[in-house]
Design a protein around this motif. Sequence first.
Motif, PDB file in Angstrom:
ATOM      1  N   HIS A  51     -17.167  -6.218 -28.048  1.00 24.57           N
ATOM      2  CA  HIS A  51     -16.274  -7.037 -27.338  1.00 24.57           C
ATOM      3  C   HIS A  51     -15.659  -7.929 -28.478  1.00 24.57           C
ATOM      4  O   HIS A  51     -14.413  -8.420 -28.373  1.00 24.57           O
ATOM      5  N   GLU A  52     -16.231  -8.393 -29.537  1.00 23.62           N
ATOM      6  CA  GLU A  52     -15.783  -9.271 -30.439  1.00 23.62           C
ATOM      7  C   GLU A  52     -14.707  -8.581 -31.349  1.00 23.62           C
ATOM      8  O   GLU A  52     -13.819  -8.896 -31.602  1.00 23.62           O
ATOM      9  N   LEU A  53     -15.118  -6.913 -31.619  1.00 22.68           N
ATOM     10  CA  LEU A  53     -14.152  -6.198 -32.481  1.00 22.68           C
ATOM     11  C   LEU A  53     -12.820  -6.280 -31.485  1.00 22.68           C
ATOM     12  O   LEU A  53     -11.680  -6.206 -32.195  1.00 22.68           O
ATOM     13  N   ALA A  54     -12.874  -5.935 -30.115  1.00 17.07           N
ATOM     14  CA  ALA A  54     -11.933  -5.566 -29.543  1.00 17.07           C
ATOM     15  C   ALA A  54     -10.992  -6.675 -29.292  1.00 17.07           C
ATOM     16  O   ALA A  54      -9.871  -6.741 -29.300  1.00 17.07           O
ATOM     17  N   ALA A  55     -11.429  -7.938 -29.157  1.00 16.69           N
ATOM     18  CA  ALA A  55     -10.983  -9.099 -29.189  1.00 16.69           C
ATOM     19  C   ALA A  55     -10.304  -9.600 -30.172  1.00 16.69           C
ATOM     20  O   ALA A  55      -9.135 -10.008 -30.404  1.00 16.69           O
ATOM     21  N   GLY A  56     -10.803  -9.257 -31.374  1.00 16.40           N
ATOM     22  CA  GLY A  56     -10.109  -9.727 -32.772  1.00 16.40           C
ATOM     23  C   GLY A  56      -8.984  -8.689 -32.938  1.00 16.40           C
ATOM     24  O   GLY A  56      -7.969  -9.112 -33.380  1.00 16.40           O
ATOM     25  N   LEU A  57      -9.243  -7.514 -32.652  1.00 18.71           N
ATOM     26  CA  LEU A  57      -8.032  -6.489 -32.956  1.00 18.71           C
ATOM     27  C   LEU A  57      -6.966  -6.734 -31.926  1.00 18.71           C
ATOM     28  O   LEU A  57      -5.762  -6.573 -32.442  1.00 18.71           O
ATOM     29  N   GLN A  58      -7.211  -7.381 -30.568  1.00 16.86           N
ATOM     30  CA  GLN A  58      -6.085  -7.497 -29.720  1.00 16.86           C
ATOM     31  C   GLN A  58      -5.237  -8.833 -30.372  1.00 16.86           C
ATOM     32  O   GLN A  58      -4.329  -8.827 -30.348  1.00 16.86           O
ATOM     33  N   ARG A  59      -6.260  -9.809 -30.711  1.00 18.39           N
ATOM     34  CA  ARG A  59      -5.653 -10.917 -31.324  1.00 18.39           C
ATOM     35  C   ARG A  59      -4.719 -10.785 -32.548  1.00 18.39           C
ATOM     36  O   ARG A  59      -3.535 -11.287 -32.839  1.00 18.39           O
ATOM     37  N   VAL A  60      -4.891  -9.531 -33.410  1.00 19.23           N
ATOM     38  CA  VAL A  60      -4.098  -9.346 -34.577  1.00 19.23           C
ATOM     39  C   VAL A  60      -3.053  -8.630 -34.104  1.00 19.23           C
ATOM     40  O   VAL A  60      -1.931  -8.706 -34.698  1.00 19.23           O
ATOM     41  N   MET A  61      -3.166  -7.711 -32.857  1.00 21.60           N
ATOM     42  CA  MET A  61      -1.947  -6.847 -32.493  1.00 21.60           C
ATOM     43  C   MET A  61      -0.884  -7.626 -31.711  1.00 21.60           C
ATOM     44  O   MET A  61       0.152  -7.838 -31.797  1.00 21.60           O
TER      45      MET A  61
END
Length: 753
Positions: A373-383
């Motif tokens: 979830h943290e990986l997904a949230a971090g990637l989404q924040r970058v995108m």
Amino acid sequence: MATEPEPQGPARLPLGPQAQGGRRAGARSAGVAAGRLAATAAVPGVQSMQSVQGGGQGVQGVQSLPSRTGDSTPDWLEPAMAANGIGSFDWDIRRDLIEADHRACAITGITGTTFELNSEAFLALLHPEDAPVVRRRVERAVAELGQCGAYYRTLFPGGELHAVRFRGRVLADAFGRPSRMVGFVWDATAELHKRADAGRRAALREDRSRFIKEAARALSEAVTVRDVARVFTELPLPGLPPDGLVLAALEAGRLQILGASGYRREAVAPYDRMPLEPFQPAAEAIRRRQPVFVASREEYQERFPEAWPRAKDTGRSAWAFLPLVASGRAIGLCVVSFDDARELDADERTLLSTLGGLVAQSLARARLHDAEHELAAGLQRVMLPRTVPAVPGVTTAVRYLPAGSGLQIGGDWYDVVPLPGGHVGLVIGDVQGHDVHAAGIMGQLRIALRAYAAEGHPPAAVMARASRFLADLDTDHFATCTYAEVNVDYGVVYAVRAGHLDPVVRRADGRSTVQSVVGGLPLGIGTAQEYQVTRFSLDPGETVVLCTDGLVESREMDLDTGMARLCESVAGELPTRGQDGTDPIEELADRIAARAADSAEREDDIALLLLRWDGPEGGLAAQQLRRRIGQADLARVSELRGELRDALRRWGVPELIDTAELLASELVTNAIRHTDRDAMFTARLYREDGREPRLRIEVEDESDLWPKRRTPGEQASSGRGLMLVEALADAWGVEPRGSGKRMWFELSAGEVA
């Protein structure tokens, strides 16, 4: 108390006299042969032979029974009964007289070698809760000429409570009528306690089995590490309620406290992220991957002297350190502690070890979920863009809601792009798929589309270039998208749609409508796709809503229903700006997002973008329209005519639309045809108190060549533009500028309402 069920048939007593070939005859010998069963049978409810037999003192042919004595038992039976502590009794139903030997007296708590009591006196010796049970069973045995038995409690003279068990049989006389009951009695205190202990142990085992099932279910439903910690610290351990529970994760040689109960916060804080030193019991449990049980403070001090100074201040006296092992690797520790010294038995240790295994598996799964979830949230924040740029004249609000399952990352995105000339671009899109690959493509496409828009390309060109870019990536993915360019000065929107949803517009009066936009193929389908532009206008305070399909479509809701729900959410009153400075558009975004499915049920992620056109300061935008017409952009002339019609309708002078459109088209076409530069078109509506509204339209160009009024022939195809302006306009003229000229005309509307 009387818990033993009555037997269904006659008892078999191979040691009785009848089993020896009938050595003794008569009623007396028959009673001994069938009886000597168990516990001292009091005869409730049967008062005398008269009450049972219906009267009469004697029965012809029945031998009278002599009184029993302590030595009436046969010699061959006495040693067996004495060795087993069994006494005998004989109840004469006719006389309502109970006789017993010396062992029965001792078992029942009566002093002396023998006793003679009637049934009521005997029942008075029993525990008040047991006497009614014994009475009912004996009454039934007498009525059925059967046997009975039960446990009952009796109070000894010294005040000690004993349990007694009896077994008796009712004998009949020659006429088949109940005559007497004979049986055995023995002390069942230890037996009853043993049965009670066995019952408690069985109940405890059942409670523990139920606890393990419930704990497994609760831990399987725990999704995050916080959920696992909450479930563990709230578990009610059966049979051994602990005074303290601690759950800790092992991170880089340190224990991170995830949850605790039974401890003050300040008592647990020093242990959080404490290095795991080798002399601690926790370190031994993790190193050996076996539970460590400490039964007392003395044992703790003896086995772990270096760790004792810190542990003695906790106030606990017994501990269980349970390592959490998942996939062969220690990932944490559970600590179960007790205020009093406690030696856990084998069943309790097995229960705690099983619990540790369940917690370990659940914690490992939850940590993996949190990491994903943290990986997904971090990637989404970058995108996605970190912040939405502030553009004067408009107010925006954005929301992103991840899907409720899976990696919680997808291809939905939004963007707000400041454009040259003070315009602003709105982008909403959705890349096919719901995984990291889709998110990566979304990031590339968002950057490319933003670059094309920032370069100043018109909306159709921006969308066409973005489609070619995605096709050239050769990802086998397509994307839907809506791009809208908003003229901040005049509130005009130029929208292009590539397989995406139509926008929804909230009007100034609170109504909401779906704004139809000409659609094209999704991005990435082909490299030669052309897109059409749809133009619509906004009045000050009106809002454009763009969203992805996750908001309006699911397995339980079709697209039409979803769009209707969206319009319902957008419409209606909005609160005014709150004291905390919250803009109403934020309240509207929250209201729309709240109508989305719950995060646990949502199947797709959601991107939401709202823009409200506020208009320039002073509200002049409602009376002014200004556009630049490119030299080679003849299609812009058609768009300009449509914008002028919309503007005049909004300004409240629809009667001027036909004339203004005709004359404006003549001036703009004239400027483009006879110059080699762009033309600037401006329309203003002047309102003065007590006078009719006056429309002034100006077209500026950079040519020094002034127009000439001509008189074309009947067959001429041109030369009538200025004639139309002169005939239809209230006034017109040409004015020089520093470089070029300005042509203008004015039209007057009717009386002001």
